[in-house]
Motif scaffolding. Structure first.
Motif, short mmCIF file in Angstrom:
data_model
loop_
_atom_site.label_atom_id
_atom_site.label_comp_id
_atom_site.label_asym_id
_atom_site.label_seq_id
_atom_site.Cartn_x
_atom_site.Cartn_y
_atom_site.Cartn_z
N ALA A 1 -2.43 5.59 -10.92
CA ALA A 1 -2.53 4.92 -9.62
C ALA A 1 -3.46 3.71 -9.70
CB ALA A 1 -3.04 5.90 -8.56
N SER B 1 -5.31 0.28 -7.42
CA SER B 1 -6.17 0.20 -6.23
C SER B 1 -5.40 0.17 -4.92
CB SER B 1 -7.07 -1.03 -6.33
OG SER B 1 -6.29 -2.21 -6.42
N ASN B 2 -4.12 -0.19 -4.95
CA ASN B 2 -3.30 -0.22 -3.73
C ASN B 2 -2.68 1.13 -3.42
OD1 ASN B 2 -1.69 -0.74 -6.12
ND2 ASN B 2 0.04 -1.06 -4.76
N ILE B 3 -2.97 2.15 -4.24
CA ILE B 3 -2.36 3.47 -4.10
C ILE B 3 -3.44 4.50 -3.81
CG2 ILE B 3 -0.99 5.25 -5.25
CD1 ILE B 3 0.20 2.95 -6.98
N GLU B 4 -3.28 5.23 -2.71
CA GLU B 4 -4.23 6.27 -2.32
C GLU B 4 -3.59 7.64 -2.57
OE1 GLU B 4 -6.93 7.63 1.56
OE2 GLU B 4 -5.25 6.22 1.80
N LYS C 1 0.83 -1.20 0.00
CA LYS C 1 0.00 0.00 0.00
C LYS C 1 0.87 1.25 0.00
CE LYS C 1 -3.70 2.45 2.41
NZ LYS C 1 -4.61 2.51 3.57
N VAL D 1 0.59 5.61 0.08
CA VAL D 1 -0.18 6.84 0.24
C VAL D 1 0.63 7.97 -0.38
CG1 VAL D 1 -1.14 8.50 1.88
CG2 VAL D 1 -1.33 6.04 2.33
N ARG E 1 -2.83 10.53 -10.54
CA ARG E 1 -4.15 9.92 -10.29
C ARG E 1 -4.51 8.91 -11.38
NH1 ARG E 1 -6.81 12.47 -6.18
NH2 ARG E 1 -6.41 14.70 -5.80
N LEU F 1 -3.89 11.47 -2.13
CA LEU F 1 -4.63 12.41 -1.28
C LEU F 1 -4.56 13.85 -1.77
CD1 LEU F 1 -3.64 11.05 2.25
CD2 LEU F 1 -5.72 10.58 0.94
N ARG G 1 0.77 11.26 8.84
CA ARG G 1 1.09 10.11 7.99
C ARG G 1 2.55 9.70 8.15
NH1 ARG G 1 -3.88 12.52 7.13
NH2 ARG G 1 -5.19 11.20 5.78
#
Length: 380
Positions: free
Chosen positions: A246, A248-251, A229, A231, A243, A253, A264
């Motif tokens: 990216a 699904s394992n990358i958020e 994962k 962030v 964006r 923000l 964080r």
């Protein structure tokens, strides 16, 4: 003793502006000179109640929001500051500030964040990123950079003493200007960083999203590691690209306020940094929060991160700015993450405190002031 502090532009509160804040704290009676002043509300504490002199660029249409487009005029603009009434002039320079005109009875110290990057060894990178590799506009840009180099080299003779923000920049100063420079690391507010010995199962990447920061590279690498994962924090021209790529394992923000970003850092398994930076404050802040760093092994990171060959390592390096090299570094990190303890990371960050910066800078300034027969005006 009258003191003037000169900085290129004040449009955001980034790393070089934090250096200016500390110098202002040392010389609270100093006057501030800057080509363009447009700090947004909430970031303008450093100029409240202080005399600030701007250049003619301040009143040109678009200069406050697109200041870099006015680079061809900046050498002329900085030379128009009349500093003849000041005994000590301190320039904070990553472009043209060191080019202020001073006389033989003045002391000029220049804190060099970097020689003008786009005019020297990074010229080809900037031309490519700006789409200026060929054609008439490319020829015009190259001609401009040629004249900027001539001006930059000529004005390198102005300061009595140069101070570099890292040994890496000191080497660039020696290469470009053929001058020696003292090294004083930029200040990091270590005590303001929340520390935790407990780490959570995610990696963190944070930076301004411009091409040379290589945030897209980090995202692409983690897209190849779906079990890890990531962030991502930051905004800028490449945010839309980040964006888009990216998984699904990358958020992603976007921009976060300092407190949210530091939270964080306090929890992340490791901080990932892929840029070749002059110094790089974020990796130091991450270590202050207890996070080890996985960094590209060039530039300032080699001075701020203690590698795995040490008995108290705080991170490790990857050799190339490629997905494969970063993926391999993450794999090596996960072989034994317990080697990189939060306590050692915090201890290493303490080398870069605000107090250490002030003491080192003041010692150099006082030596030059004494040599000139002046009395120090620094705050004790």
């Amino acid at each position: 003793m009258k003191v003037a502090i000169v900085h290129e532009w004040l449009v955001t509160r980034a790393g070089s502006e934090k250096v200016v804040e500390e110098i202002l704290a040392l010389y609270p009676e100093a006057d501030l000179f800057t080509l363009i002043c447009a700090l947004p509300p909430g970031q303008d504490d450093m100029i409240r109640g202080r005399k600030v002199t701007t250049s003619f660029l301040q009143n040109l249409w678009g200069a406050r929001t697109r200041h870099r487009l006015f680079m061809p005029l900046m050498p002329l603009a900085v030379e128009q500051f009349d500093l003849s009434a000041y005994d000590l002039v301190i320039s904070s320079s990553h472009a043209v500030a060191k080019g202020v005109i001073t006389g033989p009875n003045q002391v000029h110290l220049s804190y060099i964040h970097s020689p003008m990057r786009y005019a020297w060894d990074l010229q080809y990178v900037y031309l490519a990123e700006s789409g200026l590799t060929r054609g008439f506009r490319s020829a015009l840009a190259r001609l401009l950079l040629h004249y900027l180099r001539i001006w930059d080299l000529r004005t390198a003779n102005g300061p009595e003493r140069m101070i570099a923000n890292s040994a890496y920049i000191a080497r660039r100063i020696a290469k470009v200007y053929r001058r020696d420079a003292d090294v004083v690391f930029p200040p990091v507010d270590v005590e303001a960083m929340p520390f935790s010995a407990q780490r959570e199962d995610f990696y963190l990447a944070a930076s301004r999203m411009t091409p040379y920061k290589r945030m897209a590279l980090i995202v692409s690498a983690f897209a190849r590691m779906p079990d890890k994962k990531l962030v991502v924090v930051g905004d800028g021209p490449e945010l839309a690209l980040v964006r888009r790529i990216a998984t699904s394992n990358i958020e992603v923000l976007g921009y976060l306020e300092d407190d949210a970003l530091r939270d964080r850092m306090r929890r992340a398994k490791a901080f990932v940094f892929a840029a070749e930076e002059d110094f790089g404050i974020l990796p130091v802040e991450a270590q202050a929060c207890g996070a080890p760093v996985i960094a590209f092994g060039r530039g300032g990171a080699l001075e701020t991160v203690v590698g795995p060959d040490s008995d108290r390592p705080t991170g490790l390096f990857f050799d190339a700015q490629t997905e494969e090299s970063l993926v391999d570094a993450v794999r090596r990190f996960e072989e034994d993450p317990g080697r990189f303890t939060p306590e050692n990371c915090r201890a290493n960050a303490r080398r870069f405190t605000r107090e250490a910066f002030r003491a080192s800078f003041k010692a150099i300034a006082d030596a030059e002031i004494a040599k000139a027969g002046l009395k120090s005006a620094a705050k004790q």
